[in-house]
Design a protein around this motif. Structure first.
Motif, short mmCIF file in Angstrom:
data_model
loop_
_atom_site.label_atom_id
_atom_site.label_comp_id
_atom_site.label_asym_id
_atom_site.label_seq_id
_atom_site.Cartn_x
_atom_site.Cartn_y
_atom_site.Cartn_z
N HIS A 120 58.68 13.28 120.58
CA HIS A 120 58.47 14.68 121.00
C HIS A 120 56.97 14.89 121.18
CE1 HIS A 120 62.57 16.45 120.16
NE2 HIS A 120 62.67 15.24 119.64
N CYS A 125 60.96 11.06 116.40
CA CYS A 125 62.12 11.61 115.71
C CYS A 125 63.37 10.79 116.02
CB CYS A 125 62.33 13.08 116.11
SG CYS A 125 60.88 14.13 115.82
N ASP A 135 66.31 12.21 117.03
CA ASP A 135 67.17 12.86 118.00
C ASP A 135 66.34 13.80 118.86
OD1 ASP A 135 67.07 15.59 116.79
OD2 ASP A 135 68.14 14.63 115.15
N GLU A 136 66.97 14.40 119.83
CA GLU A 136 66.31 15.37 120.71
C GLU A 136 67.09 16.68 120.74
OE1 GLU A 136 66.20 14.03 124.76
OE2 GLU A 136 68.11 12.94 124.58
N THR A 137 67.55 17.10 119.60
CA THR A 137 68.31 18.33 119.50
C THR A 137 67.39 19.55 119.42
OG1 THR A 137 68.41 18.16 117.08
CG2 THR A 137 70.19 17.12 118.34
N THR A 182 65.39 19.97 116.07
CA THR A 182 64.28 19.02 115.96
C THR A 182 63.12 19.44 116.85
OG1 THR A 182 65.82 17.21 115.49
CG2 THR A 182 63.62 16.62 116.27
N CYS A 217 67.57 20.60 124.56
CA CYS A 217 66.87 21.11 123.37
C CYS A 217 65.98 22.30 123.72
CB CYS A 217 66.06 20.00 122.72
SG CYS A 217 64.79 19.28 123.78
#
Length: 329
Positions: free
Chosen positions: A187, A202, A204-206, A209, A238
């Protein structure tokens, strides 16, 4: 240019010709030795006698004269009408007294057979830069596949990389029956004016986050005297989430998104991603994902504090954030 099935290259022609002319080989023997016809050996030998080494290259197949070629005056008129009237080959032929195929050939020869080529306009590249740090932040996520223990295929080759992947991977497989190694999601939040970047790796890319990274990035910039006012992202999930909108509201930041399928609008962070992958992720052999991630903070520090950036006159990004303690460490 030699055709794909040519037996003799210019170098081989020279060898053949020298054997015949200088060493007095019979032409039939030289032709048999090089696997060509007697007439071919005779031709290159005669050219060597008259022109020397320069005669071994291919000659143009274009005829010396073209009596049937459209005269310059007619060609000029066809081109002029095409430019002014945008007429096709049939209309041009009727106007100039030539066959439609002739008019079409003239247009192709002059590169004017497609109207789209006549509609070219100079594209003005619009470059912008915010006046002060924090006026605009660019945010994006770069997805990278994890490296198996022992190293990946980019440095070890497909066979060794695949073996390491099968040895290190779990039971989960993709559609090609290869073990799933997972991914890392970097990110990135980059300041438009200074090109200073904050980044985290990270899992994930939710939305949650991305929102958490934004909070930490804003705090990181604030510690360096930068107040974030606006953030620009693409249309990833996201950045369309409620968590992202809530985070922007809590931080008093205006959230903007680029037009779909226009990554150029967010080009500064896209260029950072390209630099990051070439100078860190794929710059050297890492024998594990942990080793690569351990090297990331040092590279990011070098990018912000030491690496010259061509977009800001060859200075490091941190140089645009003035009066910082330890700025040039």
């Amino acid at each position: 240019m030699l055709h794909a099935n040519a037996v003799l290259t210019p170098r081989q022609r020279l060898r053949l010709a020298r054997l015949v002319v200088e060493e007095n080989w019979p032409k039939s023997r030289a032709a048999e030795f090089f696997g060509v016809a007697w007439k071919t050996a005779d031709r290159w030998a005669e050219r060597y006698r008259s022109l020397g080494k320069a005669g071994m290259v291919d000659r143009s197949s274009r005829p010396r004269t073209s009596p049937g070629k459209t005269d310059p005056a007619t060609t000029k008129r066809i081109v002029s009408l095409r430019l002014r009237k945008r007429w096709g080959a049939v209309r041009l032929a009727a106007e100039t007294g030539v066959a439609p195929s002739t008019a079409g050939a003239v247009l192709r020869r002059c590169g004017m057979n497609r109207l789209s080529r006549l509609e070219r306009r100079e594209q003005v590249v619009v470059r912008y830069e915010r006046e002060a740090p924090g006026d605009l932040l660019h945010a994006d996520v770069k997805k990278l596949g994890n490296i198996p223990a022992g190293g990946g295929w980019r440095f070890l080759g497909q066979q060794a990389g695949k073996a390491n992947r099968h040895h290190d991977g779990g039971r989960a497989r993709n559609r090609y029956r290869n073990p799933l190694m997972g991914h890392g999601f970097i990110h990135v939040v980059l300041d438009d004016h200074s090109r200073t970047a904050y980044a985290e790796i990270c899992e994930d890319e939710t939305g949650p986050t991305a929102a958490a990274v934004l909070h930490q990035a804003v705090a990181w910039f604030a510690a360096r005297g930068v107040t974030a006012r606006r953030v620009l992202t693409d249309n990833g999930g996201c950045y369309r989430s409620r968590d992202w909108a809530t985070a922007c509201a809590e931080l008093s930041i205006t959230a903007k998104r680029t037009r779909p399928y226009r990554p150029q609008t967010n080009g500064k962070v896209e260029r950072f991603n390209r630099t990051m992958t070439s100078e860190w992720a794929f710059a050297q052999l890492f024998t594990s994902e942990a080793d690569r991630r351990a090297a990331f903070p040092a590279w990011l520090h070098a990018y912000n504090h030491h690496r010259p950036h061509t977009g800001i006159g060859g200075h490091p990004p941190i140089s645009r954030l003035t009066n910082l303690p330890g700025q040039y460490i």
